[in-house]
Design a protein around this motif. Structure first.
Motif, PDB file in Angstrom:
ATOM      1  N   GLU A 155      -8.160  -0.538   3.493  1.00 44.01           N
ATOM      2  CA  GLU A 155      -7.413   0.282   2.531  1.00 44.01           C
ATOM      3  C   GLU A 155      -8.032   0.045   1.162  1.00 44.01           C
ATOM      4  O   GLU A 155      -8.406  -1.088   0.845  1.00 44.01           O
ATOM      5  CB  GLU A 155      -5.933  -0.128   2.520  1.00 44.01           C
ATOM      6  CG  GLU A 155      -5.256   0.101   3.875  1.00 44.01           C
ATOM      7  CD  GLU A 155      -3.820  -0.405   3.921  1.00 44.01           C
ATOM      8  OE1 GLU A 155      -3.473  -1.306   3.129  1.00 44.01           O
ATOM      9  OE2 GLU A 155      -3.059   0.097   4.763  1.00 44.01           O
ATOM     10  N   THR A 175       0.864  -1.182   0.000  1.00 44.00           N
ATOM     11  CA  THR A 175       0.000   0.000   0.000  1.00 44.00           C
ATOM     12  C   THR A 175       0.898   1.227   0.000  1.00 44.00           C
ATOM     13  O   THR A 175       1.844   1.289   0.798  1.00 44.00           O
ATOM     14  CB  THR A 175      -0.875   0.005   1.263  1.00 44.00           C
ATOM     15  OG1 THR A 175      -1.589  -1.233   1.334  1.00 44.00           O
ATOM     16  CG2 THR A 175      -1.877   1.148   1.228  1.00 44.00           C
ATOM     17  N   SER A 176       0.636   2.178  -0.869  1.00 42.79           N
ATOM     18  CA  SER A 176       1.571   3.297  -0.985  1.00 42.79           C
ATOM     19  C   SER A 176       0.883   4.603  -1.345  1.00 42.79           C
ATOM     20  O   SER A 176      -0.203   4.629  -1.915  1.00 42.79           O
ATOM     21  CB  SER A 176       2.616   2.980  -2.065  1.00 42.79           C
ATOM     22  OG  SER A 176       1.993   2.859  -3.330  1.00 42.79           O
ATOM     23  N   GLN A 177       1.549   5.680  -0.975  1.00 45.61           N
ATOM     24  CA  GLN A 177       1.131   7.024  -1.378  1.00 45.61           C
ATOM     25  C   GLN A 177       2.244   7.624  -2.213  1.00 45.61           C
ATOM     26  O   GLN A 177       3.358   7.800  -1.724  1.00 45.61           O
ATOM     27  CB  GLN A 177       0.872   7.883  -0.123  1.00 45.61           C
ATOM     28  CG  GLN A 177       0.439   9.314  -0.437  1.00 45.61           C
ATOM     29  CD  GLN A 177      -0.894   9.360  -1.170  1.00 45.61           C
ATOM     30  OE1 GLN A 177      -1.858   8.747  -0.745  1.00 45.61           O
ATOM     31  NE2 GLN A 177      -0.954  10.078  -2.297  1.00 45.61           N
ATOM     32  N   MET A 182      -6.183   6.457   4.295  1.00 47.20           N
ATOM     33  CA  MET A 182      -5.829   5.363   3.384  1.00 47.20           C
ATOM     34  C   MET A 182      -5.104   4.229   4.109  1.00 47.20           C
ATOM     35  O   MET A 182      -5.408   3.070   3.960  1.00 47.20           O
ATOM     36  CB  MET A 182      -4.951   5.915   2.256  1.00 47.20           C
ATOM     37  CG  MET A 182      -4.176   4.852   1.496  1.00 47.20           C
ATOM     38  SD  MET A 182      -5.254   3.670   0.630  1.00 47.20           S
ATOM     39  CE  MET A 182      -4.052   2.869  -0.441  1.00 47.20           C
ATOM     40  N   PHE A 183      -4.109   4.588   4.931  1.00 49.53           N
ATOM     41  CA  PHE A 183      -3.304   3.540   5.563  1.00 49.53           C
ATOM     42  C   PHE A 183      -3.983   3.016   6.828  1.00 49.53           C
ATOM     43  O   PHE A 183      -4.332   3.799   7.711  1.00 49.53           O
ATOM     44  CB  PHE A 183      -1.909   4.071   5.902  1.00 49.53           C
ATOM     45  CG  PHE A 183      -1.073   4.318   4.674  1.00 49.53           C
ATOM     46  CD1 PHE A 183      -0.292   3.307   4.152  1.00 49.53           C
ATOM     47  CD2 PHE A 183      -1.092   5.550   4.038  1.00 49.53           C
ATOM     48  CE1 PHE A 183       0.475   3.523   3.014  1.00 49.53           C
ATOM     49  CE2 PHE A 183      -0.333   5.772   2.897  1.00 49.53           C
ATOM     50  CZ  PHE A 183       0.453   4.757   2.381  1.00 49.53           C
ATOM     51  N   ILE A 214      -8.864  -2.276  -5.850  1.00 47.83           N
ATOM     52  CA  ILE A 214      -8.488  -3.242  -4.820  1.00 47.83           C
ATOM     53  C   ILE A 214      -8.879  -2.648  -3.471  1.00 47.83           C
ATOM     54  O   ILE A 214      -8.551  -1.498  -3.181  1.00 47.83           O
ATOM     55  CB  ILE A 214      -6.977  -3.538  -4.833  1.00 47.83           C
ATOM     56  CG1 ILE A 214      -6.546  -4.096  -6.202  1.00 47.83           C
ATOM     57  CG2 ILE A 214      -6.600  -4.508  -3.720  1.00 47.83           C
ATOM     58  CD1 ILE A 214      -5.040  -4.327  -6.328  1.00 47.83           C
ATOM     59  N   ALA A 249     -10.745  -0.412 -12.307  1.00 48.62           N
ATOM     60  CA  ALA A 249     -10.130  -1.550 -11.610  1.00 48.62           C
ATOM     61  C   ALA A 249      -9.759  -1.120 -10.195  1.00 48.62           C
ATOM     62  O   ALA A 249      -9.098  -0.089 -10.014  1.00 48.62           O
ATOM     63  CB  ALA A 249      -8.890  -2.028 -12.366  1.00 48.62           C
ATOM     64  N   ALA A 304      -8.166   1.403  -3.201  1.00 52.65           N
ATOM     65  CA  ALA A 304      -7.709   2.228  -4.320  1.00 52.65           C
ATOM     66  C   ALA A 304      -8.448   1.776  -5.577  1.00 52.65           C
ATOM     67  O   ALA A 304      -8.666   0.571  -5.769  1.00 52.65           O
ATOM     68  CB  ALA A 304      -6.206   2.086  -4.515  1.00 52.65           C
ATOM     69  N   ALA A 307      -3.008   7.404  -4.034  1.00 53.10           N
ATOM     70  CA  ALA A 307      -3.034   6.250  -3.127  1.00 53.10           C
ATOM     71  C   ALA A 307      -3.184   4.976  -3.944  1.00 53.10           C
ATOM     72  O   ALA A 307      -4.073   4.882  -4.793  1.00 53.10           O
ATOM     73  CB  ALA A 307      -4.188   6.386  -2.130  1.00 53.10           C
ATOM     74  N   GLY A 308      -2.316   4.017  -3.697  1.00 50.22           N
ATOM     75  CA  GLY A 308      -2.326   2.805  -4.513  1.00 50.22           C
ATOM     76  C   GLY A 308      -2.133   1.541  -3.713  1.00 50.22           C
ATOM     77  O   GLY A 308      -1.588   1.560  -2.602  1.00 50.22           O
ATOM     78  N   ILE A 309      -2.611   0.439  -4.280  1.00 46.35           N
ATOM     79  CA  ILE A 309      -2.401  -0.888  -3.695  1.00 46.35           C
ATOM     80  C   ILE A 309      -1.923  -1.805  -4.807  1.00 46.35           C
ATOM     81  O   ILE A 309      -2.537  -1.857  -5.881  1.00 46.35           O
ATOM     82  CB  ILE A 309      -3.689  -1.447  -3.073  1.00 46.35           C
ATOM     83  CG1 ILE A 309      -4.217  -0.512  -1.972  1.00 46.35           C
ATOM     84  CG2 ILE A 309      -3.463  -2.850  -2.510  1.00 46.35           C
ATOM     85  CD1 ILE A 309      -5.551  -0.957  -1.373  1.00 46.35           C
ATOM     86  N   ALA A 326      -3.851  -1.151  -8.398  1.00 48.16           N
ATOM     87  CA  ALA A 326      -4.795  -0.055  -8.634  1.00 48.16           C
ATOM     88  C   ALA A 326      -4.262   1.189  -7.936  1.00 48.16           C
ATOM     89  O   ALA A 326      -3.711   1.099  -6.834  1.00 48.16           O
ATOM     90  CB  ALA A 326      -6.176  -0.405  -8.081  1.00 48.16           C
ATOM     91  N   ARG A 327      -4.400   2.336  -8.603  1.00 45.36           N
ATOM     92  CA  ARG A 327      -4.019   3.602  -7.965  1.00 45.36           C
ATOM     93  C   ARG A 327      -5.024   4.672  -8.351  1.00 45.36           C
ATOM     94  O   ARG A 327      -5.387   4.801  -9.515  1.00 45.36           O
ATOM     95  CB  ARG A 327      -2.597   4.035  -8.373  1.00 45.36           C
ATOM     96  CG  ARG A 327      -2.085   5.241  -7.572  1.00 45.36           C
ATOM     97  CD  ARG A 327      -0.627   5.581  -7.876  1.00 45.36           C
ATOM     98  NE  ARG A 327       0.269   4.477  -7.620  1.00 45.36           N
ATOM     99  CZ  ARG A 327       0.726   4.122  -6.420  1.00 45.36           C
ATOM    100  NH1 ARG A 327       0.363   4.801  -5.347  1.00 45.36           N
ATOM    101  NH2 ARG A 327       1.537   3.103  -6.286  1.00 45.36           N
TER     102      ARG A 327
END
Lengths: 112, 112
Positions: B47, A16-18, B1-2, B57, B55, B49, A55-57, A49-50
């Protein structure tokens, strides 16, 4: 998008990221990392997905903990992760999990 | 998000989906499901995205398999899942996984 994984058990790495603002080489490296990961022993698939907020996973699937460890030690991947920490992400978390069961709904009878 | 999850082990439900076109009540229900999930025993965080291509998650975190099973049997959640199958998703997959380890990088010394 959908990873065609085998029957569980197998492993998932949930990233999980920003993202920070700007590309700064990110897109090219991200594409290269997927191309490299696909070639690694034990790689089973990846889903990502972002949103427009950055914000993405990304979830990658692996046959074993050993396969995850080997990919983690891959030189080019290690360098990319360092760039990620320094430039591309303001925050991230990594969770390693053992997938115990899976199901889904697919168009045309394909399986998840 | 996190999600501010505790030390592993705990469980993750990885929901990967492709949205159909149009809202059709989706956004309201998605918001309601998060509000409900937060109230469930054993809920640890979520979380999510979704890209502009539809698409997405969503990963929700739970203290136990029992907590996941109870949430799955929640009446309002069951009805929402049925609407999801019928209207909101063209494809999805669900994977239930046991998180074994976690780490990350946080701004300001917060932990992942």
């Amino acid at each position: 998008m959908f990873a065609n994984t085998p029957e569980p058990p197998y492993y998932a790495v949930i990233f999980t990221s920003q993202r920070t603002a700007g590309d700064d080489g990110y897109a090219d490296t991200a594409e290269r990392m997927v191309a490299l990961a696909v070639q690694q022993p034990g790689f089973l698939g990846v889903e990502s997905a972002r949103g427009t907020d950055g914000a993405g996973i990304t979830v990658s699937y692996w046959a074993s903990e050993d396969a995850i460890a080997a990919w983690r030690q891959h030189t080019e991947h290690s360098l990319a992760r360092e760039q990620g920490r320094q430039h591309w992400y303001s925050q991230f978390s990594v969770r390693v999990a053992k997938v115990e069961r899976a199901y889904g709904m697919c168009p045309q009878g394909a399986r998840p």
